[in-house]
Motif scaffolding. Sequence first.
Motif, PDB file in Angstrom:
ATOM      1  N   THR A  80       0.829  -1.199   0.000  1.00  0.00           N
ATOM      2  CA  THR A  80       0.000   0.000   0.000  1.00  0.00           C
ATOM      3  C   THR A  80       0.866   1.252   0.000  1.00  0.00           C
ATOM      4  N   ALA A  81       1.924   1.254   0.793  1.00  0.00           N
ATOM      5  CA  ALA A  81       2.825   2.409   0.846  1.00  0.00           C
ATOM      6  C   ALA A  81       3.520   2.626  -0.497  1.00  0.00           C
ATOM      7  N   GLY A  82       3.946   1.548  -1.120  1.00  0.00           N
ATOM      8  CA  GLY A  82       4.588   1.668  -2.428  1.00  0.00           C
ATOM      9  C   GLY A  82       3.632   2.184  -3.486  1.00  0.00           C
ATOM     10  N   ALA A  83       2.407   1.689  -3.462  1.00  0.00           N
ATOM     11  CA  ALA A  83       1.403   2.146  -4.421  1.00  0.00           C
ATOM     12  C   ALA A  83       1.058   3.607  -4.186  1.00  0.00           C
ATOM     13  N   LEU A  84       1.030   4.023  -2.933  1.00  0.00           N
ATOM     14  CA  LEU A  84       0.735   5.416  -2.620  1.00  0.00           C
ATOM     15  C   LEU A  84       1.834   6.334  -3.152  1.00  0.00           C
ATOM     16  N   GLY A  85       3.077   5.918  -3.009  1.00  0.00           N
ATOM     17  CA  GLY A  85       4.180   6.716  -3.535  1.00  0.00           C
ATOM     18  C   GLY A  85       4.091   6.898  -5.043  1.00  0.00           C
ATOM     19  N   ILE A  86       3.766   5.831  -5.741  1.00  0.00           N
ATOM     20  CA  ILE A  86       3.601   5.912  -7.191  1.00  0.00           C
ATOM     21  C   ILE A  86       2.417   6.807  -7.538  1.00  0.00           C
ATOM     22  N   GLU A  87       1.318   6.678  -6.789  1.00  0.00           N
ATOM     23  CA  GLU A  87       0.127   7.498  -7.045  1.00  0.00           C
ATOM     24  C   GLU A  87       0.426   8.983  -6.853  1.00  0.00           C
ATOM     25  N   ILE A  88       1.157   9.329  -5.806  1.00  0.00           N
ATOM     26  CA  ILE A  88       1.513  10.730  -5.559  1.00  0.00           C
ATOM     27  C   ILE A  88       2.339  11.278  -6.718  1.00  0.00           C
ATOM     28  N   ALA A  89       3.357  10.537  -7.104  1.00  0.00           N
ATOM     29  CA  ALA A  89       4.220  10.998  -8.193  1.00  0.00           C
ATOM     30  C   ALA A  89       3.447  11.154  -9.496  1.00  0.00           C
ATOM     31  N   LEU A  90       2.595  10.186  -9.820  1.00  0.00           N
ATOM     32  CA  LEU A  90       1.845  10.259 -11.066  1.00  0.00           C
ATOM     33  C   LEU A  90       0.842  11.406 -11.068  1.00  0.00           C
ATOM     34  N   GLY A 103      -0.604  16.130 -13.673  1.00  0.00           N
ATOM     35  CA  GLY A 103      -1.178  17.474 -13.551  1.00  0.00           C
ATOM     36  C   GLY A 103      -0.281  18.535 -14.163  1.00  0.00           C
ATOM     37  N   ALA A 104       0.989  18.506 -13.811  1.00  0.00           N
ATOM     38  CA  ALA A 104       1.926  19.494 -14.345  1.00  0.00           C
ATOM     39  C   ALA A 104       2.149  19.285 -15.844  1.00  0.00           C
ATOM     40  N   GLY A 105       2.253  18.032 -16.277  1.00  0.00           N
ATOM     41  CA  GLY A 105       2.450  17.758 -17.706  1.00  0.00           C
ATOM     42  C   GLY A 105       1.269  18.176 -18.547  1.00  0.00           C
ATOM     43  N   ILE A 140      -1.126  28.011 -16.993  1.00  0.00           N
ATOM     44  CA  ILE A 140      -1.939  26.797 -16.885  1.00  0.00           C
ATOM     45  C   ILE A 140      -1.153  25.650 -16.254  1.00  0.00           C
ATOM     46  N   MET A 141       0.160  25.611 -16.476  1.00  0.00           N
ATOM     47  CA  MET A 141       0.965  24.554 -15.870  1.00  0.00           C
ATOM     48  C   MET A 141       0.879  24.621 -14.347  1.00  0.00           C
ATOM     49  N   TYR A 142       0.911  25.817 -13.796  1.00  0.00           N
ATOM     50  CA  TYR A 142       0.808  25.964 -12.343  1.00  0.00           C
ATOM     51  C   TYR A 142      -0.558  25.510 -11.836  1.00  0.00           C
ATOM     52  N   LEU A 143      -1.574  25.784 -12.597  1.00  0.00           N
ATOM     53  CA  LEU A 143      -2.908  25.318 -12.230  1.00  0.00           C
ATOM     54  C   LEU A 143      -2.967  23.791 -12.264  1.00  0.00           C
ATOM     55  N   GLY A 144      -2.394  23.192 -13.303  1.00  0.00           N
ATOM     56  CA  GLY A 144      -2.325  21.734 -13.390  1.00  0.00           C
ATOM     57  C   GLY A 144      -1.513  21.136 -12.254  1.00  0.00           C
ATOM     58  N   LEU A 145      -0.423  21.801 -11.890  1.00  0.00           N
ATOM     59  CA  LEU A 145       0.399  21.346 -10.766  1.00  0.00           C
ATOM     60  C   LEU A 145      -0.409  21.377  -9.471  1.00  0.00           C
ATOM     61  N   LEU A 146      -1.177  22.439  -9.262  1.00  0.00           N
ATOM     62  CA  LEU A 146      -2.018  22.522  -8.067  1.00  0.00           C
ATOM     63  C   LEU A 146      -3.077  21.427  -8.047  1.00  0.00           C
ATOM     64  N   PHE A 147      -3.696  21.170  -9.196  1.00  0.00           N
ATOM     65  CA  PHE A 147      -4.675  20.078  -9.265  1.00  0.00           C
ATOM     66  C   PHE A 147      -4.003  18.729  -8.980  1.00  0.00           C
ATOM     67  N   GLY A 148      -2.801  18.532  -9.482  1.00  0.00           N
ATOM     68  CA  GLY A 148      -2.072  17.295  -9.219  1.00  0.00           C
ATOM     69  C   GLY A 148      -1.733  17.123  -7.753  1.00  0.00           C
ATOM     70  N   ILE A 149      -1.301  18.201  -7.115  1.00  0.00           N
ATOM     71  CA  ILE A 149      -0.998  18.148  -5.687  1.00  0.00           C
ATOM     72  C   ILE A 149      -2.273  17.872  -4.897  1.00  0.00           C
ATOM     73  N   GLY A 150      -3.379  18.492  -5.300  1.00  0.00           N
ATOM     74  CA  GLY A 150      -4.660  18.232  -4.638  1.00  0.00           C
ATOM     75  C   GLY A 150      -5.079  16.781  -4.766  1.00  0.00           C
TER      76      GLY A 150
END
Length: 82
Positions: A7-17, A22-24, A38-48
């Motif tokens: 679960t921890a490994g999957a969570l790490g991959i999920e966070i990175a993706l 979002g940023a990509g 727009i990249m910053y907005l995508g980055l914020l959505f990804g972090i969210g």
Amino acid sequence: MWRSAGTAGALGIEIALCIVIGAGGGYWLDRKFNTHWIMYLGLLFGIGAAIKGILRVTQAYKRESAAEDAKAKQGGSGGQSN
């Protein structure tokens, strides 16, 4: 133990993706529409989305831990005396 590690490994991959997608996506839209924000907005959505994933896994872990504690209390000290 292995389930928690998975679960921890999957969570790490999920966070990175979440953050990378979002940023990509925002970067791609910036290039397409010739903007620079727009990249910053995508980055914020990804972090969210990453935070939402962390909260989901944390809540599931708390539920599982509470169920294990209740099970241990129920069957743990049944026949022992001092």
